[in-house]
Write a protein that holds these residues in place. Sequence first.
Motif, mmCIF file in Angstrom:
data_model
loop_
_atom_site.group_PDB
_atom_site.id
_atom_site.type_symbol
_atom_site.label_atom_id
_atom_site.label_comp_id
_atom_site.label_asym_id
_atom_site.label_seq_id
_atom_site.Cartn_x
_atom_site.Cartn_y
_atom_site.Cartn_z
ATOM 1 N N ALA A 188 0.839 -1.207 0.000
ATOM 2 C CA ALA A 188 0.000 0.000 0.000
ATOM 3 C C ALA A 188 0.872 1.254 0.000
ATOM 4 O O ALA A 188 0.596 2.214 -0.723
ATOM 5 N N ALA A 189 1.936 1.231 0.805
ATOM 6 C CA ALA A 189 2.824 2.409 0.860
ATOM 7 C C ALA A 189 3.419 2.661 -0.521
ATOM 8 O O ALA A 189 3.486 3.810 -0.984
ATOM 9 N N GLU A 190 3.814 1.575 -1.182
ATOM 10 C CA GLU A 190 4.400 1.734 -2.518
ATOM 11 C C GLU A 190 3.369 2.336 -3.476
ATOM 12 O O GLU A 190 3.682 3.246 -4.242
ATOM 13 N N ARG A 191 2.147 1.834 -3.431
ATOM 14 C CA ARG A 191 1.097 2.361 -4.311
ATOM 15 C C ARG A 191 0.848 3.844 -4.030
ATOM 16 O O ARG A 191 0.592 4.630 -4.931
ATOM 17 N N LEU A 192 0.951 4.232 -2.787
ATOM 18 C CA LEU A 192 0.673 5.618 -2.400
ATOM 19 C C LEU A 192 1.897 6.522 -2.548
ATOM 20 O O LEU A 192 1.852 7.702 -2.211
ATOM 21 N N GLY A 193 3.014 5.949 -3.035
ATOM 22 C CA GLY A 193 4.229 6.743 -3.227
ATOM 23 C C GLY A 193 4.907 7.121 -1.921
ATOM 24 O O GLY A 193 5.654 8.098 -1.842
ATOM 25 N N GLN A 194 4.614 6.328 -0.882
ATOM 26 C CA GLN A 194 5.237 6.612 0.424
ATOM 27 C C GLN A 194 6.345 5.599 0.703
ATOM 28 O O GLN A 194 6.374 4.534 0.095
ATOM 29 N N THR A 195 7.228 5.945 1.614
ATOM 30 C CA THR A 195 8.231 4.967 2.038
ATOM 31 C C THR A 195 7.841 4.494 3.429
ATOM 32 O O THR A 195 7.580 5.320 4.297
ATOM 33 N N LEU A 196 7.790 3.178 3.592
ATOM 34 C CA LEU A 196 7.467 2.641 4.914
ATOM 35 C C LEU A 196 8.746 2.068 5.502
ATOM 36 O O LEU A 196 9.378 1.210 4.877
ATOM 37 N N SER A 197 9.140 2.568 6.672
ATOM 38 C CA SER A 197 10.358 2.017 7.280
ATOM 39 C C SER A 197 10.089 0.571 7.700
ATOM 40 O O SER A 197 8.939 0.190 7.962
#
Length: 469
Positions: free
Chosen positions: A375-384
Amino acid sequence: MTKTSSHTPIHVIGGGLAGSEAAWQIAETGVPVILHEMRGVRGTDAHKTDSLAELVCSNSFRSDDATSNAVGVLHAEMRLAGSLIMRSADANQVPAGGALAVDRDGFSAAVTAALESHPLITITREEVAGLPPEDWDQAIIATGPLTAPSLAAAIQARTGADSLAFFDAIAPIVHTASIDMDICWFQSRYDKVGPGGTGKDYINCPMDEAQYNAFVDALIAGDTTGFKEWEGTPYFDGCLPIEVMAERGRETLRHGPMKPMGLTNAHNPTVKAYAVVQLRQDNALGTLYNMVGFQTKLKYGAQAEIFRLIPGLENAEFARLGGLHRNTYINSPTLLDRSLTLKGRPGLRFAGQITGCEGYVESASIGLLAGRFAAAERLGQTLSLPPETTAFGALLNHITGGHIVSDDEPGKRSFQPMNINFGLFPPLEPGAVVRPEGLKRFRGKDKAVAKKQATAARALEDCARWLGR
Ligand SMILES: Cc1cc2nc3c(=O)[nH]c(=O)nc-3n(C[C@H](O)[C@H](O)[C@H](O)COP(=O)(O)OP(=O)(O)OC[C@H]3O[C@@H](n4cnc5c(N)ncnc54)[C@H](O)[C@@H]3O)c2cc1C
């Protein structure tokens, strides 16, 4: 039809423990999901219903003690992360002492209803017969230990013949701290250093002739589990259960996994051992060692009893006991990156038991992480990544890198599925275990308990911080 959202959906293949949790985590971030589950169209050898997140065997999620039990800590972390599996388990709990056990039908019905009614989740009942097509730019394979053969074949074709196992032949794994080093010693056979070794890479347990004979007798008399019908997987050479080797002749083990050659007892150099049991480091932390060549079908109770006959293992604590099961799982440490993505195929993740974790809760937790990463990847976010001090991080680390691949037994067979246990957590900082006020020294098992409590507390604190709670 995909339900309304501005984002392209993520495909989740397999609606078991991991896939259900992954779908839920993704949808809760506002990203739509298409969940493909084959039951309803095609069954497996173990599932009996078409419900999502069916529990195929026991109805227990094991200990719910988050203060001193590793799986209890994992429960607590999943609750903190808004897990659907834990919410549904809690709502369908049945009495089971300190364990979390559930009404299996109520549990699966609750998961199914939550997923079916989520506005961003579409469930399709179909078998995905090959790797996800390239136009599914984001997908998670969570097809479990009984992955349908066509998909298993496609995974194998993509990753290589040695990368997929169809059953696990598990040797017991021992907590290093429970091995008596006044009896055992560190040494590699013939002091071989090898690439990356030290010449002292194994822990050796010596036996004299009488001890060896008693041990072989116990193995032969030991209570074994029969393969269930659906587990009709034949043994393959080099992977025979230890008790089957013992039955083949009294000397077989002494000339096989228990051979004493090239080893000198550091505590008694002039006396040659009649046989030697070797243990090899199992995780990068060095907190776990596996018993080399000791894959077994002995029942758990018999294993603990018989293996504690081995000199130096009298008080052994087992992180996991041995087994031989049908199980489809990939060689994750070499195939997946830290966010569970298949190397060389961006956007394709694996989750659940197929990654080499074991158990309902562990599978769901890896689904939870894969869902969040996707989901983070789809939203263009980086998840630690979750800190390695958390149960999430310790398990992820085991799957994606913490496991040691040995030079003398490389490949898939040295990576075996594992439940969460405290041996996967990094050791505590010096001084982290504090004696209760007024207590001059710890007695009996009190120190071990205090260590577990400190490890659990550290995990929950670090997990809350990671989740921004
Ligand atoms: C017989 C058996 C007994 C077990 N007993 C226990 C136990 O008592 N306690 C415990 O903690 N663990 C047990 N396990 C391990 C258990 O399977 C896992 O803990 C857990 O179910 C794995 O979760 P998962 O989501 O990875 O796989 P699963 O829960 O098996 O879910 C995988 C899903 O993928 C679907 N699927 C497979 N291939 C495809 C495809 N090509 N296309 C679409 N869908 C597909 C399957 O139908 C299934 O619904 C047992 C396993 C087996 C096989």
